[in-house]
Enzyme design. Structure first.
Site, PDB file in Angstrom:
ATOM      1  N   HIS A   1      63.736 -44.588  14.471  1.00 29.63           N
ATOM      2  CA  HIS A   1      62.527 -45.419  14.684  1.00 29.63           C
ATOM      3  C   HIS A   1      62.768 -46.743  13.959  1.00 29.63           C
ATOM      4  O   HIS A   1      63.062 -46.735  12.751  1.00 29.63           O
ATOM      5  CB  HIS A   1      61.302 -44.723  14.111  1.00 29.63           C
ATOM      6  CG  HIS A   1      61.089 -43.352  14.701  1.00 29.63           C
ATOM      7  ND1 HIS A   1      60.156 -43.110  15.683  1.00 29.63           N
ATOM      8  CD2 HIS A   1      61.704 -42.160  14.461  1.00 29.63           C
ATOM      9  CE1 HIS A   1      60.197 -41.825  16.017  1.00 29.63           C
ATOM     10  NE2 HIS A   1      61.127 -41.222  15.283  1.00 29.63           N
TER      11      HIS A   1
ATOM     12  N   GLU B   1      59.635 -30.003  15.912  1.00 33.87           N
ATOM     13  CA  GLU B   1      59.964 -30.552  14.583  1.00 33.87           C
ATOM     14  C   GLU B   1      59.120 -29.764  13.583  1.00 33.87           C
ATOM     15  O   GLU B   1      59.628 -28.926  12.855  1.00 33.87           O
ATOM     16  CB  GLU B   1      59.644 -32.055  14.539  1.00 33.87           C
ATOM     17  CG  GLU B   1      59.895 -32.694  13.173  1.00 33.87           C
ATOM     18  CD  GLU B   1      59.461 -34.165  13.116  1.00 33.87           C
ATOM     19  OE1 GLU B   1      58.723 -34.640  13.992  1.00 33.87           O
ATOM     20  OE2 GLU B   1      59.854 -34.843  12.129  1.00 33.87           O
TER      21      GLU B   1
ATOM     22  N   ASP C   1      66.711 -40.654  12.146  1.00 32.01           N
ATOM     23  CA  ASP C   1      65.246 -40.673  12.266  1.00 32.01           C
ATOM     24  C   ASP C   1      64.626 -41.893  11.570  1.00 32.01           C
ATOM     25  O   ASP C   1      64.208 -42.843  12.234  1.00 32.01           O
ATOM     26  CB  ASP C   1      64.657 -39.361  11.725  1.00 32.01           C
ATOM     27  CG  ASP C   1      63.302 -39.015  12.339  1.00 32.01           C
ATOM     28  OD1 ASP C   1      62.844 -39.753  13.225  1.00 32.01           O
ATOM     29  OD2 ASP C   1      62.715 -37.996  11.940  1.00 32.01           O
ATOM     30  N   ASP C   2      64.540 -41.852  10.231  1.00 28.09           N
ATOM     31  CA  ASP C   2      63.945 -42.951   9.459  1.00 28.09           C
ATOM     32  C   ASP C   2      64.788 -43.159   8.203  1.00 28.09           C
ATOM     33  O   ASP C   2      64.426 -42.711   7.108  1.00 28.09           O
ATOM     34  CB  ASP C   2      62.496 -42.583   9.076  1.00 28.09           C
ATOM     35  CG  ASP C   2      61.643 -42.311  10.297  1.00 28.09           C
ATOM     36  OD1 ASP C   2      61.283 -43.279  10.994  1.00 28.09           O
ATOM     37  OD2 ASP C   2      61.371 -41.129  10.573  1.00 28.09           O
TER      38      ASP C   2
HETATM   39  N1  ADE Z   1      57.839 -41.351  13.724  1.00 29.36           N
HETATM   40  C1  ADE Z   1      58.734 -41.738  12.824  1.00 29.36           C
HETATM   41  N2  ADE Z   1      59.405 -40.675  12.347  1.00 29.36           N
HETATM   42  C2  ADE Z   1      58.906 -39.584  12.990  1.00 29.36           C
HETATM   43  C3  ADE Z   1      59.185 -38.202  12.949  1.00 29.36           C
HETATM   44  N3  ADE Z   1      60.116 -37.681  12.139  1.00 29.36           N
HETATM   45  N4  ADE Z   1      58.461 -37.377  13.732  1.00 29.36           N
HETATM   46  C4  ADE Z   1      57.526 -37.872  14.540  1.00 29.36           C
HETATM   47  N5  ADE Z   1      57.231 -39.170  14.625  1.00 29.36           N
HETATM   48  C5  ADE Z   1      57.913 -40.019  13.857  1.00 29.36           C
HETATM   49 ZN    ZN Z   2      61.646 -39.255  15.056  1.00 30.14          ZN
END
Ligand code: ADE
Ligand code: ZN
Length: 343
Positions: free
Chosen positions: A24, A205, A283-284
């Protein structure tokens, strides 16, 4: 930080040409840039220092993370800011030998604050253009719907996205999962599919295997983001083995958000042994303290994922990417050459 950080990434992981399919863009907003943009755009943050930011990056669960993540986006206010963010992420990709990156974005976070939707797309697109010219990195954007805001808002967002389909690789579904199955978004994703754009969705998740089934049956996903809870359902495992739907697994994210309490409990090794179509992603990276290299290193050290499996994961990611046939061929060759010449 719930996974122990090891400072040395292996030479194999460093030099392996890689692909990232689940990131993201605001998740690459490093604490230093967060503070810089806050100053530039005169946004008051509840942090005074880098340490304050890092201390805040301890998450109870996905919901707590999403709240903090959205709060952080307040510092991004123009196409120029998105450009800066995208170029910084892609430079990091260049330093980690990432050949191709597909990034999530959304517009609602900004349009709800009175900012123009175009700034998101214009800034990210310009960043990709610069880094394609400078480093040869390919990739692009996957706009998402924010699932906990519901289907009506998603339908509104789609009215904007549908005017820009040629700028996107796919359309996705992200944010708080439990309570918001993909089935709620069946109608809007039917319209997405009708344009020919692929569909991806976060599923399994935090949510149970039912959420994965819903992503498969109700919105016909082409790729599942995370999917790690599939192992709780033998029929689902069998389905994923047969269909080979790609799964964009994000190990350090899963540990940071307590899907697994320690990296040694992560199921990636079992997923690989079962022949599932696994890819590894960050992911982040700013929030979880780990880019793609560090994610690979963590699963190697704590889950016993071998170099051969990392090669397989990379070929999986190339095939699962939304790049064209020629680019895929080119990337497969780069990985084959790396494997042949690695000493
Ligand atoms: N947005 C940013 N990271 C996320 C994640 N791990 N799961 C769902 N939405 C997200
Ligand atoms: Zn994600």
């Amino acid at each position: 930080m719930l996974f122990s950080k090891l400072s040395i990434v292996s030479k194999f992981i460093k030099n392996l040409p890689k692909v990232e399919l689940h990131m993201h863009i605001e998740g690459s907003l490093m604490p230093e840039m967060l503070l810089d943009l806050a100053e530039k755009n005169k946004v008051e943050l509840p942090y005074q220092s880098l340490d304050d930011v890092l201390n805040a990056y301890q998450f109870k669960d996905l919901g707590a993370f999403v709240d903090l993540y959205i709060q952080g986006t307040e510092v991004i206010q123009s196409a120029e800011d998105f450009y800066t963010l995208t170029v910084a992420y892609l430079k990091k990709c260049q330093s980690q030998n990432i050949m191709h990156a597909e990034v999530f974005c959304d517009i609602r976070t900004y349009t709800d604050r009175g900012l123009p939707a175009e700034m998101v797309l214009d800034g990210i697109e310009a960043g990709f253009k610069t880094c394609h010219q400078d480093f040869g990195i390919t990739g692009g954007m996957i706009p998402t719907f924010i699932r906990h805001l519901g289907a009506e808002k998603a339908a509104e967002d789609w009215q904007f996205y549908r005017q820009h389909t040629e700028r996107f690789l796919a359309v996705g579904l992200a944010a708080v999962e439990v309570g918001y199955p993909a089935s709620l978004f069946a109608e809007v994703f039917k319209e997405v599919k009708a344009t020919g754009l692929p569909v991806v969705a976060h599923a399994g998740e935090e949510g149970s295997p039912e959420y994965i089934w819903s992503a498969i049956n109700d919105i016909q996903v082409d790729r599942i983001d995370h999917g790690v809870r599939c192992l709780e359902d033998p029929k689902l495992i069998q389905y994923l083995q047969q269909s080979q739907i790609p799964l964009t697994v994000c190990p350090c994210s899963n540990v940071s958000l307590h899907v697994f309490e320690h990296m040694s409990q992560h199921v990636i090794s079992q997923m690989l042994d079962l022949g599932l179509n696994v890819t590894i992603n960050s992911d982040d990276p700013a929030h979880f303290g780990a880019y793609l290299e560090e994610n690979m290193q963590q699963v190697q050290v704590h889950c016993g994922v071998s170099n051969d499996q990392l090669i397989r994961v990379t070929h999986n990611a190339i095939d699962a990417s939304f790049s064209n046939v020629d680019r895929k061929k080119e990337m497969h060759i780069l990985v084959d050459e790396f494997e042949l010449n690695f000493e």
